[in-house]
Write an enzyme that holds these catalytic residues in place. Structure first.
Site, PDB file in Angstrom:
ATOM      1  N   TYR A   1      76.805  25.630  68.449  1.00 44.69           N
ATOM      2  CA  TYR A   1      76.522  26.163  69.834  1.00 44.69           C
ATOM      3  C   TYR A   1      77.476  25.698  70.606  1.00 44.69           C
ATOM      4  O   TYR A   1      77.771  26.493  71.980  1.00 44.69           O
ATOM      5  CB  TYR A   1      75.267  26.190  70.072  1.00 44.69           C
ATOM      6  CG  TYR A   1      74.078  26.707  69.468  1.00 44.69           C
ATOM      7  CD1 TYR A   1      74.492  27.520  68.492  1.00 44.69           C
ATOM      8  CD2 TYR A   1      72.757  26.517  69.500  1.00 44.69           C
ATOM      9  CE1 TYR A   1      73.450  28.147  67.375  1.00 44.69           C
ATOM     10  CE2 TYR A   1      71.851  27.106  68.565  1.00 44.69           C
ATOM     11  CZ  TYR A   1      72.188  28.029  67.626  1.00 44.69           C
ATOM     12  OH  TYR A   1      71.412  28.604  66.662  1.00 44.69           O
TER      13      TYR A   1
ATOM     14  N   LYS B   1      72.719  19.776  55.350  1.00 43.31           N
ATOM     15  CA  LYS B   1      73.394  20.813  54.251  1.00 43.31           C
ATOM     16  C   LYS B   1      74.419  19.973  53.769  1.00 43.31           C
ATOM     17  O   LYS B   1      75.827  20.406  53.713  1.00 43.31           O
ATOM     18  CB  LYS B   1      73.881  22.363  54.966  1.00 43.31           C
ATOM     19  CG  LYS B   1      74.353  23.025  53.772  1.00 43.31           C
ATOM     20  CD  LYS B   1      72.937  23.591  52.783  1.00 43.31           C
ATOM     21  CE  LYS B   1      73.528  24.632  51.608  1.00 43.31           C
ATOM     22  NZ  LYS B   1      72.501  24.861  50.922  1.00 43.31           N
TER      23      LYS B   1
ATOM     24  N   ASP C   1      67.974  24.652  52.948  1.00 37.99           N
ATOM     25  CA  ASP C   1      67.268  25.951  52.495  1.00 37.99           C
ATOM     26  C   ASP C   1      66.129  25.321  51.835  1.00 37.99           C
ATOM     27  O   ASP C   1      65.168  26.333  51.852  1.00 37.99           O
ATOM     28  CB  ASP C   1      68.259  26.345  51.468  1.00 37.99           C
ATOM     29  CG  ASP C   1      69.225  25.411  50.749  1.00 37.99           C
ATOM     30  OD1 ASP C   1      68.953  24.250  50.922  1.00 37.99           O
ATOM     31  OD2 ASP C   1      70.045  25.929  49.824  1.00 37.99           O
TER      32      ASP C   1
ATOM     33  N   ASP D   1      67.063  25.308  65.513  1.00 41.26           N
ATOM     34  CA  ASP D   1      66.679  26.579  66.075  1.00 41.26           C
ATOM     35  C   ASP D   1      65.923  27.589  65.040  1.00 41.26           C
ATOM     36  O   ASP D   1      65.061  28.083  65.295  1.00 41.26           O
ATOM     37  CB  ASP D   1      68.041  27.352  66.628  1.00 41.26           C
ATOM     38  CG  ASP D   1      67.814  28.266  67.605  1.00 41.26           C
ATOM     39  OD1 ASP D   1      66.610  28.692  67.954  1.00 41.26           O
ATOM     40  OD2 ASP D   1      68.859  29.023  67.810  1.00 41.26           O
TER      41      ASP D   1
ATOM     42  N   ASP E   1      61.332  28.189  64.575  1.00 43.44           N
ATOM     43  CA  ASP E   1      60.906  29.582  64.727  1.00 43.44           C
ATOM     44  C   ASP E   1      60.110  29.890  63.676  1.00 43.44           C
ATOM     45  O   ASP E   1      59.085  30.656  63.689  1.00 43.44           O
ATOM     46  CB  ASP E   1      61.992  30.504  65.071  1.00 43.44           C
ATOM     47  CG  ASP E   1      62.275  30.486  66.703  1.00 43.44           C
ATOM     48  OD1 ASP E   1      61.945  29.708  67.216  1.00 43.44           O
ATOM     49  OD2 ASP E   1      62.830  31.343  67.060  1.00 43.44           O
TER      50      ASP E   1
END
Length: 363
Positions: A141, A191, A223, A247, A251
């Site tokens: 970001y 990852k 994942d 992020d 959620d």
């Protein structure tokens, strides 16, 4: 004590739930005898409308002069096609970076009386109690270079994920400190089978774990973590991860609590004396389709006030009183629309204001 608070109402339902949470904060301050000084500023879409920028200089000045900031969600559909610098979300990114809040904490708890609100089976969700610790000011970001260049078949977009050792170390330390007061387990999510960035992340977290021999550390690919949050959420205690992964995962975790309207968050920065500067906001969005209709769930924002009292003012008693009050109100059957289920015999649908009134009365 003195509580110097900046309120940034935000957009959509942000203004509604922030207003109700500020009302609960005033109730709490009066009950415990604190001197409350509240100022209000602009951030996001409302700031663009009034000043032309999502993060006005006046807001930055105000935020730098308070102990903590209570924030509403930002973002409106009318800005979806605006350039990046003119989008409400840019204000949120800028204020985090400007004031150095580097760790986002999202507690995720499945209340026993709300199990039917989750789309998952009760047996999967029951007993879930975790904190997701998300690095907040690094990663994709904020990394450079970034942007869209070229035209036609040669048009391309670039975003850069970047982390320094120091950025990884400070958020890792936060996660391990939290784990000490909980079930003493940290799951670091990355990852590393694909990304060099994640390889550095895993190596630094592993090295730092040696400073906390009483804490169990395991590593998980992002994942697999996304799958385990659905299949076996009780396995998690403190989940540590980088900005974009956090992020998304936080959620997803809203499904465990029944709604994003149940998830508070604390974004913490540097410590000064016995206080930690922080932003406190709900995990959910602005929901413009229900804004102004007294339908939004204020619980996440009210629980964020509890996190403020805990992390910025070291008032465990006030934090616990707010959390317990929410639990009693939910157990009594009061529900905003997002957590209402007709299957519950004692459930009663209420509006934003009535829910906040009930929680304040229960504190």
């Amino acid at each position: 004590m003195d509580l110097n608070i900046l309120v940034l109402p935000g957009d959509g339902i942000g203004a509604e739930v922030t207003g109700e949470a500020a009302r609960v904060l005033r109730h709490v301050a009066g009950k415990w005898g604190h001197r409350l000084n509240v100022r209000e500023g602009l951030l996001g879409g409302v700031a663009i409308h009034k000043t032309g920028t999502p993060f006005p200089e006046e807001t930055e000045r105000l935020a730098a002069g308070v102990d903590a900031t209570l924030m509403g969600a930002v973002g409106l559909p009318e800005f979806d096609n605006a350039p990046p610098e003119k989008r409400p979300e840019k204000g949120l990114l800028k204020i985090r970076q400007a004031l150095g809040v580097y760790a986002n904490l999202r507690p995720v708890r499945a209340y026993a009386s709300l199990l039917d609100s989750s789309p998952l089976k009760n047996t999967r969700v029951e007993g879930t109690d975790m904190i997701i610790v998300r690095e907040l000011t690094g990663g994709i970001y904020y990394g450079t270079p970034r942007g869209i260049t070229g035209t036609g078949a040669e048009e391309r977009a670039v975003n850069t994920m970047t982390y320094t050792r120091a950025e990884i170390e400070r958020v890792t330390r936060m996660a391990f400190h939290l784990a000490r007061a909980r079930r003493k387990k940290v799951t670091s999510v990355d990852k590393s089978n694909v990304l060099e960035n994640s390889q550095l992340w895993r190596r630094v977290v592993t090295e730092m774990a040696r400073e906390y021999p009483e804490i169990e550390l395991d590593h998980m690919l992002v994942d697999n973590c996304a799958m385990q949050l659905v299949l076996n959420p009780r396995r998690f205690d403190v989940v540590l991860t980088e900005n974009m992964f956090g992020d998304i995962l936080s959620d997803e975790a809203a499904a465990l609590a029944g709604s994003l309207g149940m998830l508070p968050s604390a974004s913490l920065g540097a410590q000064s004396g016995d206080r930690v500067f922080g932003f406190y906001e709900p995990a959910g969005g602005t929901a413009p389709d229900i804004a102004g209709k007294n339908l939004a769930n204020p619980i996440a924002q009210i629980l964020s006030v509890g996190l403020m009292m805990l992390h910025s003012f070291n008032r465990y008693d006030v934090h616990n009183a707010i959390v317990e009050a929410v639990g009693r109100v939910i157990a009594a059957g009061l529900r905003t629309g997002d957590i209402f289920s007709a299957r519950e015999k004692n459930a009663r649908k209420v509006g934003t204001t009535e829910m906040a009134d009930a929680i304040a009365a229960a504190i």
